[in-house]
Design a protein around this motif. Structure first.
Motif, short mmCIF file in Angstrom:
data_model
loop_
_atom_site.label_atom_id
_atom_site.label_comp_id
_atom_site.label_asym_id
_atom_site.label_seq_id
_atom_site.Cartn_x
_atom_site.Cartn_y
_atom_site.Cartn_z
N ILE A 150 15.60 7.32 -4.07
CA ILE A 150 14.39 6.67 -3.56
C ILE A 150 14.53 5.16 -3.72
CG2 ILE A 150 11.92 6.36 -3.98
CD1 ILE A 150 11.85 9.35 -4.66
N THR A 151 14.98 4.73 -4.91
CA THR A 151 15.22 3.30 -5.10
C THR A 151 16.29 2.80 -4.13
OG1 THR A 151 14.59 3.47 -7.41
CG2 THR A 151 15.85 1.54 -6.77
N ASP B 116 8.62 5.53 4.65
CA ASP B 116 8.16 6.89 4.94
C ASP B 116 9.21 7.90 4.54
OD1 ASP B 116 5.67 6.17 5.98
OD2 ASP B 116 6.57 5.63 7.89
N ILE B 117 10.47 7.53 4.77
CA ILE B 117 11.56 8.43 4.39
C ILE B 117 11.57 8.62 2.88
CG2 ILE B 117 14.05 8.78 4.46
CD1 ILE B 117 14.03 7.08 7.02
N ALA B 118 11.37 7.51 2.15
CA ALA B 118 11.35 7.59 0.69
C ALA B 118 10.24 8.53 0.23
CB ALA B 118 11.15 6.20 0.09
N LEU B 119 9.08 8.43 0.89
CA LEU B 119 7.94 9.28 0.51
C LEU B 119 8.25 10.75 0.76
CD1 LEU B 119 5.04 9.07 -0.51
CD2 LEU B 119 4.27 8.99 1.84
N ILE B 120 8.81 11.05 1.93
CA ILE B 120 9.16 12.43 2.25
C ILE B 120 10.24 12.95 1.30
CG2 ILE B 120 10.11 13.94 4.04
CD1 ILE B 120 7.31 12.90 4.59
N TYR B 121 11.16 12.06 0.95
CA TYR B 121 12.23 12.42 0.02
C TYR B 121 11.65 12.84 -1.32
CZ TYR B 121 17.23 12.27 -0.61
OH TYR B 121 18.52 12.62 -0.76
N ALA B 122 10.66 12.07 -1.80
CA ALA B 122 10.01 12.40 -3.07
C ALA B 122 9.34 13.76 -2.96
CB ALA B 122 8.99 11.32 -3.43
N LEU B 123 8.70 14.01 -1.83
CA LEU B 123 8.00 15.27 -1.61
C LEU B 123 8.97 16.44 -1.62
CD1 LEU B 123 5.21 16.48 -0.65
CD2 LEU B 123 6.13 16.33 1.63
N LEU C 120 0.83 -1.20 0.00
CA LEU C 120 0.00 0.00 0.00
C LEU C 120 0.86 1.26 0.00
CD1 LEU C 120 -2.97 0.10 -0.17
CD2 LEU C 120 -3.12 0.37 2.29
N LYS C 121 1.88 1.25 0.86
CA LYS C 121 2.75 2.42 0.94
C LYS C 121 3.57 2.59 -0.33
CE LYS C 121 3.42 3.87 5.35
NZ LYS C 121 3.96 3.70 6.69
N LEU C 122 3.99 1.47 -0.90
CA LEU C 122 4.74 1.53 -2.16
C LEU C 122 3.88 2.10 -3.27
CD1 LEU C 122 6.46 -1.95 -1.91
CD2 LEU C 122 7.59 0.26 -1.77
N LEU C 123 2.60 1.70 -3.25
CA LEU C 123 1.66 2.22 -4.25
C LEU C 123 1.54 3.74 -4.10
CD1 LEU C 123 -0.44 1.35 -6.44
CD2 LEU C 123 -2.14 1.45 -4.64
N LEU C 124 1.47 4.20 -2.85
CA LEU C 124 1.38 5.64 -2.60
C LEU C 124 2.60 6.37 -3.15
CD1 LEU C 124 0.03 6.20 1.01
CD2 LEU C 124 -0.97 6.88 -1.15
N ILE C 125 3.80 5.83 -2.88
CA ILE C 125 5.02 6.46 -3.38
C ILE C 125 4.95 6.52 -4.91
CG2 ILE C 125 7.53 6.30 -3.50
CD1 ILE C 125 7.51 4.89 -0.84
N GLY C 126 4.52 5.40 -5.52
CA GLY C 126 4.42 5.34 -6.98
C GLY C 126 3.48 6.39 -7.53
N LEU C 127 2.29 6.50 -6.93
CA LEU C 127 1.31 7.49 -7.40
C LEU C 127 1.86 8.90 -7.24
CD1 LEU C 127 -2.11 6.14 -6.08
CD2 LEU C 127 -1.35 6.36 -8.44
N PHE C 128 2.51 9.13 -6.10
CA PHE C 128 3.06 10.45 -5.84
C PHE C 128 4.08 10.82 -6.90
CE2 PHE C 128 5.77 13.54 -3.78
CZ PHE C 128 4.82 14.39 -3.26
#
Lengths: 121, 159, 86
Positions: free
Chosen positions: C45-46, C62-69, A73-81
């Motif tokens: 990110i990868t 979560d860190i990857a997500l924030i990094y993308a942001l 789910l979280k990976l999907l979120l990162i992908g969409l973002f």
């Protein structure tokens, strides 16, 4: 090399697919990096650098999802973002660069935007 | 504001991975404040046409988009890997029939995400697109090649 | 077997990072460096994902997500700055 991986992944079909997806994804990242080095001007570099890498990242995300299904789910979120924001940042950068008159490769034959905004092509 | 809330609140729940009351209340307040503060901004549900045709077009659009994404990535990979670097770059002008803001945003994004084409500027109905291997500098031909495929679906979804 | 594939992926991502870093150092214009920076973030990110896999820690996502942001915001802000609109 294995000891550095705390989690060993048994060679189940799903794990193998995940590993292959990861390799394919990072291969696209490598191609993006190569494009970034080889392309002659900024616009072509944006094309190679920030978008070949998008597919690469998506494939890597899918690969990790195969190896760790709990994280899907979280990976999907990162992908969409990434799918939403990546093109936006490329576009904003390309637009500012064009407005600032970023130098274009001599290969560039047509620039309708420069023509329409009354600059010399 | 509601469309944004409808995206943010589920996002909050997914990120927290919990349905506890305090988590839900905090999320409700936070997402409502954010949604109220960004009224007038876009979200993927803005201007979405809730019709069976539109709902059916969403998966087909995604499928078409992914197909194009892979295809154009392979093509760009071939360009980058070939020793002589066969480029023919140019900025062409294409026209869109889409009127909605979200439709245009997604069109511009789709064009940019498929490597080989990059949206540089959007003015009225015209998009200026940088093309790594320009096939035609004529705006009608370019519209047919770059825009038409995505537009077919986006037109149904957003108008 | 799978571990070898993950290692190979790490090697490829590392090489990609070095190539992008070369462009970041070389420039020549500020905008070129921004493109390189953007690519570096995407590649990172990868990289973060691979570390998360190796360590078996989902919290790194979560860190990857924030990094993308942050990368997205960074590029937008720099582009606006270059244009003189900040």
């Amino acid at each position: 090399m294995e000891p550095s991986l705390v989690n060993a992944f048994p060679p189940t079909p799903l794990n193998l697919i995940g590993g292959l997806l990861l390799v394919a994804g990072t291969a696209f990242l490598l191609l993006g990096g190569l494009g970034l080095v080889r392309m002659p001007d900024l616009f072509n570099r944006i094309q190679a650098g920030t978008k070949a890498t998008t597919l690469g990242t998506l494939l890597s995300l899918a690969g990790v999802a195969c190896l760790q299904p709990d994280w899907s789910l979280k990976l999907l979120l990162i992908g969409l973002f990434i799918l939403f924001t990546n093109p936006l940042s490329s576009q904003v950068l390309a637009r500012s660069a064009h407005r600032l008159g970023s130098k274009q490769s001599p290969l560039t034959r047509v620039d309708r935007l420069a023509e329409d905004s009354g600059e010399a092509p | 504001m509601l469309p944004l809330f409808a995206i943010l609140f589920p996002l909050w729940i997914v990120l927290n991975g919990s349905l506890a009351t305090d988590v839900l209340i905090t999320g409700l307040i936070a997402t409502l404040v954010i949604a109220a503060g960004s009224r007038g901004s876009l979200s993927p549900l803005t201007e979405f046409r809730v019709t069976p045709a539109a709902l059916w077009a969403v998966p087909r659009y995604l499928l078409y988009f992914l197909k194009e994404l892979v295809k154009s990535n392979l093509r760009l990979a071939a360009v980058v890997l070939s020793p002589e670097l066969p480029l023919n770059p140019g900025i062409v002008k294409v026209r869109t029939r889409l009127k909605s803001r979200m439709g245009r945003l997604l069109l511009a994004n789709s064009i940019t995400l498929t490597p080989g084409t990059l949206t540089v500027e959007l003015q009225d109905d015209w998009l200026y697109v940088h093309w790594v291997r320009m096939e035609t500098d004529d705006s009608e031909g370019a519209t047919a090649r770059i825009v038409a495929g995505f537009e077919r679906y986006l037109e149904v979804i957003y108008g | 077997m799978v571990e070898t594939l993950v290692m190979l992926a790490a090697g490829l991502a590392g090489t990609a990072f070095l190539l992008a870093l070369w462009r970041f150092v070389k420039g020549p214009a500020a905008a070129d460096r921004v493109v390189a920076f953007d690519s570096l973030t995407i590649i990172s990110i990868t990289g973060i994902l691979l570390v998360a896999l190796a360590e078996g820690r989902g919290i790194y996502l979560d860190i990857a997500l924030i990094y993308a942001l942050l990368s997205f915001l960074g590029v937008i802000v720099i582009a606006r700055y270059l244009e003189g609109g900040l």
